[in-house]
Write a protein that holds these residues in place. Structure first.
Motif, PDB file in Angstrom:
ATOM      1  N   GLU A 177      13.948  63.297  31.703  1.00  0.00           N
ATOM      2  CA  GLU A 177      14.794  62.946  32.850  1.00  0.00           C
ATOM      3  C   GLU A 177      14.684  63.969  33.961  1.00  0.00           C
ATOM      4  OE1 GLU A 177      19.466  61.707  33.768  1.00  0.00           O
ATOM      5  OE2 GLU A 177      18.797  62.096  31.715  1.00  0.00           O
ATOM      6  N   LYS A 178      14.641  65.247  33.610  1.00  0.00           N
ATOM      7  CA  LYS A 178      14.617  66.309  34.606  1.00  0.00           C
ATOM      8  C   LYS A 178      13.213  66.598  35.141  1.00  0.00           C
ATOM      9  CE  LYS A 178      18.636  68.686  32.646  1.00  0.00           C
ATOM     10  NZ  LYS A 178      19.117  69.897  31.941  1.00  0.00           N
ATOM     11  N   LEU A 179      12.192  66.322  34.330  1.00  0.00           N
ATOM     12  CA  LEU A 179      10.858  66.812  34.624  1.00  0.00           C
ATOM     13  C   LEU A 179       9.923  65.778  35.241  1.00  0.00           C
ATOM     14  CD1 LEU A 179       9.100  69.376  34.254  1.00  0.00           C
ATOM     15  CD2 LEU A 179       8.482  68.504  31.985  1.00  0.00           C
ATOM     16  N   CYS A 180      10.093  64.510  34.875  1.00  0.00           N
ATOM     17  CA  CYS A 180       9.052  63.511  35.159  1.00  0.00           C
ATOM     18  C   CYS A 180       9.188  62.860  36.529  1.00  0.00           C
ATOM     19  CB  CYS A 180       9.075  62.423  34.091  1.00  0.00           C
ATOM     20  SG  CYS A 180       8.649  63.060  32.464  1.00  0.00           S
ATOM     21  N   ASP A 181       8.039  62.550  37.117  1.00  0.00           N
ATOM     22  CA  ASP A 181       8.014  61.749  38.335  1.00  0.00           C
ATOM     23  C   ASP A 181       8.180  60.268  38.018  1.00  0.00           C
ATOM     24  OD1 ASP A 181       7.300  63.834  40.369  1.00  0.00           O
ATOM     25  OD2 ASP A 181       5.598  64.068  39.012  1.00  0.00           O
ATOM     26  N   LYS A 182       7.586  59.855  36.887  1.00  0.00           N
ATOM     27  CA  LYS A 182       7.713  58.470  36.429  1.00  0.00           C
ATOM     28  C   LYS A 182       7.884  58.451  34.917  1.00  0.00           C
ATOM     29  CE  LYS A 182       5.159  55.946  40.055  1.00  0.00           C
ATOM     30  NZ  LYS A 182       4.496  56.989  40.818  1.00  0.00           N
ATOM     31  N   GLY A 227       7.778  53.287  35.886  1.00  0.00           N
ATOM     32  CA  GLY A 227       8.241  53.522  37.245  1.00  0.00           C
ATOM     33  C   GLY A 227       9.139  54.740  37.295  1.00  0.00           C
ATOM     34  N   THR A 228       9.826  54.906  38.415  1.00  0.00           N
ATOM     35  CA  THR A 228      10.706  56.059  38.582  1.00  0.00           C
ATOM     36  C   THR A 228      12.040  55.835  37.883  1.00  0.00           C
ATOM     37  OG1 THR A 228      11.733  55.247  40.607  1.00  0.00           O
ATOM     38  CG2 THR A 228       9.684  56.516  40.846  1.00  0.00           C
ATOM     39  N   LEU A 229      12.708  56.924  37.602  1.00  0.00           N
ATOM     40  CA  LEU A 229      14.040  56.840  37.010  1.00  0.00           C
ATOM     41  C   LEU A 229      15.015  56.182  37.987  1.00  0.00           C
ATOM     42  CD1 LEU A 229      15.944  57.499  34.667  1.00  0.00           C
ATOM     43  CD2 LEU A 229      16.194  59.807  35.616  1.00  0.00           C
ATOM     44  N   GLU A 230      14.814  56.450  39.268  1.00  0.00           N
ATOM     45  CA  GLU A 230      15.685  55.858  40.285  1.00  0.00           C
ATOM     46  C   GLU A 230      15.584  54.329  40.278  1.00  0.00           C
ATOM     47  OE1 GLU A 230      13.646  58.390  40.760  1.00  0.00           O
ATOM     48  OE2 GLU A 230      15.130  59.997  41.059  1.00  0.00           O
TER      49      GLU A 230
END
Length: 240
Positions: free
Chosen positions: A196-201, A214-217
């Motif tokens: 959650e803190k580190l990944c772009d996707k 995809g993204t967390l957002e």
């Protein structure tokens, strides 16, 4: 870049990986997550040439792992899910072995070994046999062996397992720095807080199928703005 093109792998009657299609761009950290038995390790073994897919192909920086295995393997470094290998070698012997495999210049190799040993606090242990190392120290020496070649693509299977907090923090920093240089980091983990803190996707796999990439957002936009990755993961895999 990593391109996984409609890859399938079957063991007996079970499809461990089922028509997996995924393009992982450069300059990003990709977290690969899924329940136990979802197909993560099988996918990584196919990406690295340990297993051959029954269907499809995998390209590492444009090199097919099946058709151009040596060229493809020069593009990546792999940290496997178990560090228990080459146990009868000394740490320094293993690092030089890895340097020989990837034809790293002797002077350059020495500089990198010194820097990595400093980073992971392994200077005093390099002349000891890996057999005598703790699990965390074995994990460190495997990571150092991968990084001595400075590969374009990092493929990491549970890389933080056994690492002390300082080494784990430094590895995460190095992953960010590597991606910031326009290179690729692909890593699997069960520690969703790290992803959650580190990944772009995020790539989520269940029953051998990709159910989200995809993204967390974007994942939060689909399922709940205030949910953690752990909560979202449980929701999207529950009925997969």
């Amino acid at each position: 870049m990593i391109e996984i093109k409609h890859v399938t792998k079957t063991f007996g009657t079970k499809k461990a990986v089922d028509d997996l299609d995924l393009t992982i761009p450069t300059g990003e950290i990709i977290g690969f997550i899924g329940p136990n038995g979802a197909g993560k390790t099988t996918t990584i073994k196919m990406m690295t040439g340990v297993l051959n897919p029954d269907e499809g192909d995998i390209l590492i920086n444009g090199k097919s792992i099946q058709k151009e295995p040596l060229e493809a393997k020069r593009q990546f470094g792999l940290v496997p899910d178990s560090p228990d290998m080459f146990l009868r070698l000394k740490g320094i012997e293993y690092l030089n072995f890895m340097g020989d495999i990837y034809e790293v210049d002797t002077q350059v190799r020495q500089q990198r070994i010194e820097a990595l040993a400093e980073t992971f606090e392994m200077k005093e242990a390099l002349n000891d046999k890996i057999l005598s190392y703790s699990h965390g120290m074995r994990q460190k020496i495997i990571i150092m062996g991968v990084l001595i070649n400075e590969p374009e693509v990092w493929i990491l299977d549970e890389p933080m397992t056994g690492l002390d907090p300082q080494s784990s923090f430094r590895l995460k920093q190095m992953m960010k720095e590597h991606a910031a240089k326009g290179k690729t980091v692909f890593f699997s983990t069960h520690v969703l807080e790290v992803a959650e803190k580190l990944c772009d996707k995020i790539a989520i796999i269940a029953h051998g199928k990709m159910i989200y990439f995809g993204t967390l957002e974007d994942l939060r936009a689909q399922h709940g703005e205030n949910q953690s990755l752990e909560e979202l993961f449980l929701e999207v895999t529950e009925h997969a």
